[in-house]
Design an enzyme around this catalytic site. Structure first.
Site, PDB file in Angstrom:
ATOM      1  N   HIS A 138       0.877  -1.182   0.000  1.00 21.24           N
ATOM      2  CA  HIS A 138       0.000   0.000   0.000  1.00 21.24           C
ATOM      3  C   HIS A 138       0.911   1.228   0.000  1.00 21.24           C
ATOM      4  O   HIS A 138       1.582   1.488   1.000  1.00 21.24           O
ATOM      5  CB  HIS A 138      -0.874   0.032   1.263  1.00 21.24           C
ATOM      6  CG  HIS A 138      -1.733  -1.180   1.452  1.00 21.24           C
ATOM      7  ND1 HIS A 138      -3.059  -1.217   1.081  1.00 21.24           N
ATOM      8  CD2 HIS A 138      -1.463  -2.398   1.991  1.00 21.24           C
ATOM      9  CE1 HIS A 138      -3.568  -2.410   1.384  1.00 21.24           C
ATOM     10  NE2 HIS A 138      -2.621  -3.143   1.937  1.00 21.24           N
ATOM     11  N   PHE A 139       0.931   1.956  -1.111  1.00 23.15           N
ATOM     12  CA  PHE A 139       1.838   3.102  -1.207  1.00 23.15           C
ATOM     13  C   PHE A 139       1.113   4.449  -1.072  1.00 23.15           C
ATOM     14  O   PHE A 139       1.720   5.504  -1.201  1.00 23.15           O
ATOM     15  CB  PHE A 139       2.674   3.047  -2.493  1.00 23.15           C
ATOM     16  CG  PHE A 139       3.832   2.056  -2.437  1.00 23.15           C
ATOM     17  CD1 PHE A 139       4.185   1.410  -1.256  1.00 23.15           C
ATOM     18  CD2 PHE A 139       4.577   1.782  -3.579  1.00 23.15           C
ATOM     19  CE1 PHE A 139       5.253   0.508  -1.207  1.00 23.15           C
ATOM     20  CE2 PHE A 139       5.655   0.889  -3.553  1.00 23.15           C
ATOM     21  CZ  PHE A 139       5.992   0.247  -2.362  1.00 23.15           C
ATOM     22  N   ASN A 158      -6.675   0.871  -2.165  1.00 21.88           N
ATOM     23  CA  ASN A 158      -7.360   1.639  -1.119  1.00 21.88           C
ATOM     24  C   ASN A 158      -6.692   2.982  -0.851  1.00 21.88           C
ATOM     25  O   ASN A 158      -6.352   3.327   0.271  1.00 21.88           O
ATOM     26  CB  ASN A 158      -7.491   0.824   0.176  1.00 21.88           C
ATOM     27  CG  ASN A 158      -6.157   0.358   0.747  1.00 21.88           C
ATOM     28  OD1 ASN A 158      -5.175   0.219   0.022  1.00 21.88           O
ATOM     29  ND2 ASN A 158      -6.118   0.130   2.045  1.00 21.88           N
ATOM     30  N   HIS A 162      -9.160  -9.709   0.463  1.00 22.01           N
ATOM     31  CA  HIS A 162      -8.966  -9.568   1.911  1.00 22.01           C
ATOM     32  C   HIS A 162     -10.136 -10.300   2.541  1.00 22.01           C
ATOM     33  O   HIS A 162     -11.282  -9.875   2.420  1.00 22.01           O
ATOM     34  CB  HIS A 162      -8.960  -8.091   2.314  1.00 22.01           C
ATOM     35  CG  HIS A 162      -8.737  -7.883   3.780  1.00 22.01           C
ATOM     36  ND1 HIS A 162      -7.686  -7.158   4.270  1.00 22.01           N
ATOM     37  CD2 HIS A 162      -9.430  -8.313   4.862  1.00 22.01           C
ATOM     38  CE1 HIS A 162      -7.727  -7.159   5.591  1.00 22.01           C
ATOM     39  NE2 HIS A 162      -8.795  -7.848   5.991  1.00 22.01           N
ATOM     40  N   HIS A 170      -2.767 -12.627   2.748  1.00 20.88           N
ATOM     41  CA  HIS A 170      -2.323 -12.644   4.155  1.00 20.88           C
ATOM     42  C   HIS A 170      -3.087 -13.612   5.067  1.00 20.88           C
ATOM     43  O   HIS A 170      -3.759 -13.209   6.008  1.00 20.88           O
ATOM     44  CB  HIS A 170      -2.314 -11.240   4.766  1.00 20.88           C
ATOM     45  CG  HIS A 170      -3.456 -10.343   4.426  1.00 20.88           C
ATOM     46  ND1 HIS A 170      -4.758 -10.754   4.417  1.00 20.88           N
ATOM     47  CD2 HIS A 170      -3.482  -9.023   4.092  1.00 20.88           C
ATOM     48  CE1 HIS A 170      -5.527  -9.740   4.095  1.00 20.88           C
ATOM     49  NE2 HIS A 170      -4.790  -8.686   3.886  1.00 20.88           N
ATOM     50  N   ASP A 217       2.483  -6.889   2.455  1.00 20.55           N
ATOM     51  CA  ASP A 217       1.372  -6.062   2.937  1.00 20.55           C
ATOM     52  C   ASP A 217       1.902  -4.769   3.571  1.00 20.55           C
ATOM     53  O   ASP A 217       1.393  -4.327   4.602  1.00 20.55           O
ATOM     54  CB  ASP A 217       0.483  -6.836   3.923  1.00 20.55           C
ATOM     55  CG  ASP A 217      -0.864  -6.163   4.152  1.00 20.55           C
ATOM     56  OD1 ASP A 217      -1.158  -5.138   3.488  1.00 20.55           O
ATOM     57  OD2 ASP A 217      -1.626  -6.650   5.004  1.00 20.55           O
ATOM     58  N   HIS A 274       1.705   3.690   8.328  1.00 16.15           N
ATOM     59  CA  HIS A 274       1.016   4.797   8.993  1.00 16.15           C
ATOM     60  C   HIS A 274       2.093   5.555   9.775  1.00 16.15           C
ATOM     61  O   HIS A 274       3.112   4.967  10.153  1.00 16.15           O
ATOM     62  CB  HIS A 274      -0.056   4.283   9.961  1.00 16.15           C
ATOM     63  CG  HIS A 274      -1.114   3.449   9.303  1.00 16.15           C
ATOM     64  ND1 HIS A 274      -2.142   3.997   8.556  1.00 16.15           N
ATOM     65  CD2 HIS A 274      -1.308   2.106   9.278  1.00 16.15           C
ATOM     66  CE1 HIS A 274      -2.918   3.014   8.101  1.00 16.15           C
ATOM     67  NE2 HIS A 274      -2.435   1.858   8.518  1.00 16.15           N
TER      68      HIS A 274
HETATM   69  O1  DOR Z   1      -3.662  -3.838   8.487  1.00 13.90           O
HETATM   70  C1  DOR Z   1      -3.962  -3.543   7.342  1.00 13.90           C
HETATM   71  N1  DOR Z   1      -3.700  -2.321   6.844  1.00 13.90           N
HETATM   72  N2  DOR Z   1      -4.581  -4.449   6.570  1.00 13.90           N
HETATM   73  C2  DOR Z   1      -5.110  -4.113   5.386  1.00 13.90           C
HETATM   74  O2  DOR Z   1      -5.660  -4.960   4.757  1.00 13.90           O
HETATM   75  C3  DOR Z   1      -5.026  -2.730   4.883  1.00 13.90           C
HETATM   76  C4  DOR Z   1      -3.863  -2.073   5.455  1.00 13.90           C
HETATM   77  C5  DOR Z   1      -3.822  -0.598   5.199  1.00 13.90           C
HETATM   78  O3  DOR Z   1      -4.050  -0.184   4.060  1.00 13.90           O
HETATM   79  O4  DOR Z   1      -3.509   0.152   6.131  1.00 13.90           O
END
Ligand code: DOR
Length: 447
Positions: free
Chosen positions: A66-67, A98, A183, A236, A306, A310
């Protein structure tokens, strides 16, 4: 006398690791592709890279990152995320939809491709998010050049993408031709069990998002895929029970595990708190042991990081306000090589999980093995090197890793993408030439 052909780059002195084992072989690259393998001591090249004592793997493809670009770029962007990837030896990534806006239509998809091209440090593909609204457009969206396929969130996580119901999943699957990624956590059970969250206690995360939440959803999903005759990729996997079930349904389902589910466990919440809060959760040791058994017996097809960064400030909010996710693309290779050093898996199996596996499941054109005509993508590793992973080493905007302080044996020392030496001995030496990954079922009109 005619001169031998001049190559762009020759890698010499290393042991290469491939589908057919380990060999001492030089590699020559021309026009970004592998042009020759063998003893090339007498050949000419613009650059000759001495890899004596090192192992050369086919480029590691991280099939889940996720970038965060566009929209959430205070956490990460395509440049920093891919910098983190190449610093860790990763040559290609599949990026998740997302973002904000989510990648759910041709415009948003084209925007990601244009932001990424020539700016990302590694090659890339993007997933298209499947929704109730775009279900009838997915058959054409999944064929766009640079598309890894369709991704569906059946349980809610970061962002707003969600298809919780069987009818919605069925409508999406019915229209698809390619393997779709899921997911798999049951949204209805998640809603019922919110009361299991204990404020300030991230160790309650696996009680809320329990084994049954994952298993129930995976059973529903596999049932739909079998009914419709469609291929699915279940991301996952975190439970022993799902591994038993998926092992009996390999004809439709491929399986991903993550380095964190293989390396962290319930006891680690005490020390690491919300840093290891992930969806699906890090669970107790019995599950970790079962995931390793599934690596050993072949149930697992690929390892994806994955990578879900954050900021540390966001992660420091008291649970459950803290967001789920941790950075992981940069630590994928060192953490897994340390498992190789500890004999938890062979180096060949690692290559199978991170190069051949992605190629086989997703039909990647020209990547995933070291062979003539394939892209010159390589992850060059020093199996004997011991290093300590630190927050400071992280190139991700997040700037932290749950593995801070972990000593590992086995280290990525070079990242080569289509013949470009991008990372060498911890330095970025050639920036931003990323291009879309090509797929058998989504080839550009002109290659
Ligand atoms: O813990 C997670 N964070 N699982 C996910 O499937 C999405 C990801 C995120 O985009 O932060």
């Amino acid at each position: 006398m005619s001169m031998p052909p001049g190559y762009e780059l020759i890698l010499h002195g290393a042991t290469i690791v491939n589908h057919n084992g380990r060999h001492r072989t030089d590699i020559a690259i021309s026009n970004g592709r592998i042009a020759a393998l063998g003893d090339l001591a007498l050949a000419d090249a613009a650059e000759k890279l001495d890899c004596t004592g090192l192992h050369i793997l086919p480029g590691v493809i991280d099939t889940q990152v996720h970038f965060r670009e566009p929209g959430l770029t205070h956490k990460e962007d395509l440049a920093t995320g891919s910098l983190s990837a190449v610093m860790g030896g990763v040559t290609g990534v599949f990026e998740m939809p997302n973002t904000s806006p989510a990648t759910t239509n041709a415009t948003a998809f084209a925007d990601k491709i244009s932001r990424a091209t020539g700016r990302m440090h590694c090659d890339f593909a993007f997933y298209v998010g499947g929704t109730h609204e775009n279900a009838n457009q997915l058959a054409s969206l999944e064929k766009l050049p640079g598309c890894a396929g369709v991704k569906v969130f059946m349980g809610s996580s970061t962002g707003s993408l969600l298809v919780a119901d069987d009818d919605g999943v069925q409508t999406i699957l019915a229209g698809l031709n390619r393997r779709a990624a899921f997911h798999s956590e049951d949204e209805y059970r998640l809603r019922d069990r919110v009361g299991f969250q204990r404020v300030g206690d991230p160790a309650s995360h696996p009680e809320w998002r329990d084994v049954e939440t994952a298993l129930l959803c995976t059973k529903r999903l596999v049932g739909l895929a079998e009914k419709l005759g469609r291929l699915i990729h279940v991301l996952h996997i975190s439970t022993a029970e799902e591994m038993v079930f998926l092992g009996a349904h390999k004809q439709v389902a491929s399986v991903e595990v993550t380095p964190h589910h293989l390396s962290l466990e319930l006891a680690d919440y005490e020390r690491l708190g919300t840093k290891i809060q992930m969806n699906p959760p890090v669970r107790d040791k019995t599950h970790q042991t079962a995931l390793w058994a599934a690596i050993a017996d072949g149930t697992v097809d690929v390892i994806g990081s994955d990578h879900a960064p954050h900021t540390i400030e966001e992660k420091q909010s008291p649970y459950p306000q803290s967001p789920s996710g941790m950075p992981g693309t940069q630590t994928l290779v060192p953490i897994m090589l340390d498992h190789v050093a500890n004999e938890n898996l062979s180096l060949e199996r690692f290559v199978d999980l991170t190069s051949h596996g992605p190629q086989r499941l997703f039909g990647i054109a020209g990547k995933g093995r070291i062979a003539r005509g394939y892209d010159g993508d390589f992850t060059i590793v020093d199996l004997g090197r011991t290093e300590t992973i630190t927050d400071n080493w992280m190139a991700s905007k997040a700037g932290w890793t749950p593995y801070h302080g972990r000593k590992v044996t086995g280290w990525p020392v070079g990242t080569i993408v289509r013949g470009n030496k991008v990372m060498w001995q911890g330095e970025l030496v050639d920036a931003g030439r990323g291009a879309p990954i090509r797929f058998d079922q989504a080839l550009p009109a002109r290659i």
